[in-house]
Design a protein around this motif. Structure first.
Motif, PDB file in Angstrom:
ATOM      1  N   ALA A  18       0.849  -1.188   0.000  1.00  0.00           N
ATOM      2  CA  ALA A  18       0.000   0.000   0.000  1.00  0.00           C
ATOM      3  C   ALA A  18       0.885   1.239   0.000  1.00  0.00           C
ATOM      4  CB  ALA A  18      -0.915   0.010   1.215  1.00  0.00           C
ATOM      5  N   HIS A  19       0.304   2.393  -0.352  1.00  0.00           N
ATOM      6  CA  HIS A  19       1.075   3.632  -0.345  1.00  0.00           C
ATOM      7  C   HIS A  19       1.574   3.954   1.060  1.00  0.00           C
ATOM      8  CE1 HIS A  19       1.541   8.024   0.075  1.00  0.00           C
ATOM      9  NE2 HIS A  19       2.131   7.916  -1.117  1.00  0.00           N
ATOM     10  N   HIS A  20       0.714   3.727   2.050  1.00  0.00           N
ATOM     11  CA  HIS A  20       1.114   3.941   3.434  1.00  0.00           C
ATOM     12  C   HIS A  20       0.324   2.990   4.317  1.00  0.00           C
ATOM     13  CE1 HIS A  20      -2.449   6.529   2.964  1.00  0.00           C
ATOM     14  NE2 HIS A  20      -2.642   6.319   4.263  1.00  0.00           N
ATOM     15  N   ARG A  21       0.795   2.811   5.541  1.00  0.00           N
ATOM     16  CA  ARG A  21       0.097   1.959   6.485  1.00  0.00           C
ATOM     17  C   ARG A  21      -1.034   2.733   7.150  1.00  0.00           C
ATOM     18  NH1 ARG A  21       5.186   0.345   9.805  1.00  0.00           N
ATOM     19  NH2 ARG A  21       6.049   2.139   8.699  1.00  0.00           N
ATOM     20  N   VAL A  28      -7.204   1.921   3.856  1.00  0.00           N
ATOM     21  CA  VAL A  28      -6.240   2.221   2.801  1.00  0.00           C
ATOM     22  C   VAL A  28      -6.432   1.246   1.650  1.00  0.00           C
ATOM     23  CG1 VAL A  28      -3.779   2.282   2.210  1.00  0.00           C
ATOM     24  CG2 VAL A  28      -4.548   3.162   4.418  1.00  0.00           C
ATOM     25  N   SER A  31      -2.242  -2.034  -3.177  1.00  0.00           N
ATOM     26  CA  SER A  31      -1.826  -2.160  -4.574  1.00  0.00           C
ATOM     27  C   SER A  31      -1.318  -3.553  -4.928  1.00  0.00           C
ATOM     28  CB  SER A  31      -0.717  -1.141  -4.878  1.00  0.00           C
ATOM     29  OG  SER A  31       0.386  -1.324  -4.007  1.00  0.00           O
ATOM     30  N   ASP A 100       4.859  -0.392   2.915  1.00  0.00           N
ATOM     31  CA  ASP A 100       4.486   0.898   2.344  1.00  0.00           C
ATOM     32  C   ASP A 100       5.418   1.319   1.215  1.00  0.00           C
ATOM     33  OD1 ASP A 100       6.813   2.040   3.473  1.00  0.00           O
ATOM     34  OD2 ASP A 100       5.757   2.647   5.288  1.00  0.00           O
ATOM     35  N   ALA A 101       5.151   2.483   0.642  1.00  0.00           N
ATOM     36  CA  ALA A 101       5.895   2.935  -0.530  1.00  0.00           C
ATOM     37  C   ALA A 101       7.361   3.198  -0.229  1.00  0.00           C
ATOM     38  CB  ALA A 101       5.242   4.206  -1.091  1.00  0.00           C
ATOM     39  N   GLU A 102       7.722   3.401   1.039  1.00  0.00           N
ATOM     40  CA  GLU A 102       9.104   3.651   1.417  1.00  0.00           C
ATOM     41  C   GLU A 102       9.876   2.379   1.719  1.00  0.00           C
ATOM     42  OE1 GLU A 102       8.892   6.354   4.675  1.00  0.00           O
ATOM     43  OE2 GLU A 102       8.372   8.077   3.417  1.00  0.00           O
ATOM     44  N   SER A 244      12.534  -3.217   0.238  1.00  0.00           N
ATOM     45  CA  SER A 244      11.753  -3.574   1.421  1.00  0.00           C
ATOM     46  C   SER A 244      12.688  -4.078   2.509  1.00  0.00           C
ATOM     47  CB  SER A 244      10.721  -4.656   1.088  1.00  0.00           C
ATOM     48  OG  SER A 244      10.066  -5.099   2.281  1.00  0.00           O
TER      49      SER A 244
END
Length: 287
Positions: A18-21, A28, A31, A100-102, A244
């Motif tokens: 996901a983009h963020h948690r 949310v 993806s 998340d995305a980071e 990741s």
């Protein structure tokens, strides 16, 4: 003595991207979704086996499709599963992780079968040729204590990756040769906030008053290590493009264990494991 015994958790991991948690009360949109082999014990066993060590695993799974998946993954990596108990009335352990995305993640673990490992039922033959027992904190404390005492009685070194954080009782600490903790776990054990390599070295030196060998991993900073009576040293993190962090610590422990069993010093083993963890999370920026 050329075999590693890893005792610990096995989890059927549901991995969500996901983009963020989500925050409390937030939904949310994800993806991606995948299903993976997991559990700190299982991941470390696989990493050690793939690094070239003979590995036997002590654990438990349910008599379900998830348990079959977990056992197949261990065997495919070359891990001996004779000491993995199949429980007919308890589901296999599982987790749900959100990445998340980071590249960071959070997870919820349900232990299930991992709470029912019978350390007293381990066959004496399993210990033959073992040189190292690797433990973690995703199983009941009594399991770790019983296995560590059995290993110590046989002259087998004990390594504990004290994750997730919890107290290590004196009886277990007396059996441990090598303690591996991250910044949070180190802080909880010695009340030193690990925010960089200098503080990681400080924490490692304090913990080495209780354990013969200590490694404190400090995320993007690198790691520190210390042996009782000696100075603490550090190894800087290898610059990588992060994909990741999931499983990086377990990769580190598995490769470190194989390296120690192969006769490397603590410093050289930590260096090799540091490289392996960097490769695990991403390819180096120079690649």
């Amino acid at each position: 003595m050329n075999k590693i015994i890893v005792a610990g958790s096995l989890h059927y991991d549901i991995m969500l991207a996901a983009h963020h948690r989500p925050e409390k009360g937030e939904t949310v949109m994800g993806s991606g979704c995948s299903y993976k082999f997991g559990g700190k014990g299982g991941n470390q066993a696989v990493a050690a086996a793939r690094a070239g060590a003979p590995v036997s695993f002590i654990g438990a799974v349910g008599d379900d499709a998830q348990g079959t998946f977990l056992l197949d993954a261990l065997r495919d990596a070359g891990v001996d599963t004779q000491a993995v108990t199949i429980l007919p009335s308890v589901p296999s352990g599982m987790s749900v992780a959100i990445s998340d995305a980071e590249g960071d993640y959070g997870a919820v673990v349900v232990s299930n079968a991992n709470l029912h490992i019978d350390a007293a039922a381990i066959n004496d033959a399993l210990w033959r040729d073992a040189g190292l027992l690797v433990l973690q904190n995703e199983v009941p404390p009594g399991v770790n204590l019983q296995l560590a005492q059995q290993a110590k009685q046989r002259g087998i070194a004990v390594c504990i990756n004290a994750a997730p954080a919890r107290d290590i009782e004196p009886e277990l600490a007396a059996c441990v040769q090598l303690l591996i903790v991250n910044a949070v776990e180190a802080r909880d054990m010695c009340q030193i906030a690990v925010t960089d390599l200098a503080s990681a070295c400080e924490a490692a030196q304090v913990l080495a008053q209780r354990f013969p060998q200590v490694i404190v991993t400090a995320g993007e900073h690198g790691l520190a290590f210390c042996e009782t009576g000696g100075p603490a040293s550090h190894i800087a993190a290898i610059p990588v493009k992060l994909v990741s962090t999931h499983g990086a610590g377990d990769c580190f422990v598995g490769v470190l264990s194989q390296s120690l069993l192969a006769g490397l010093s603590l410093a050289d083993a930590a260096e090799k494991a540091n490289h392996a963890a960097a490769e695990h999370v991403s390819r180096p920026l120079s690649a």
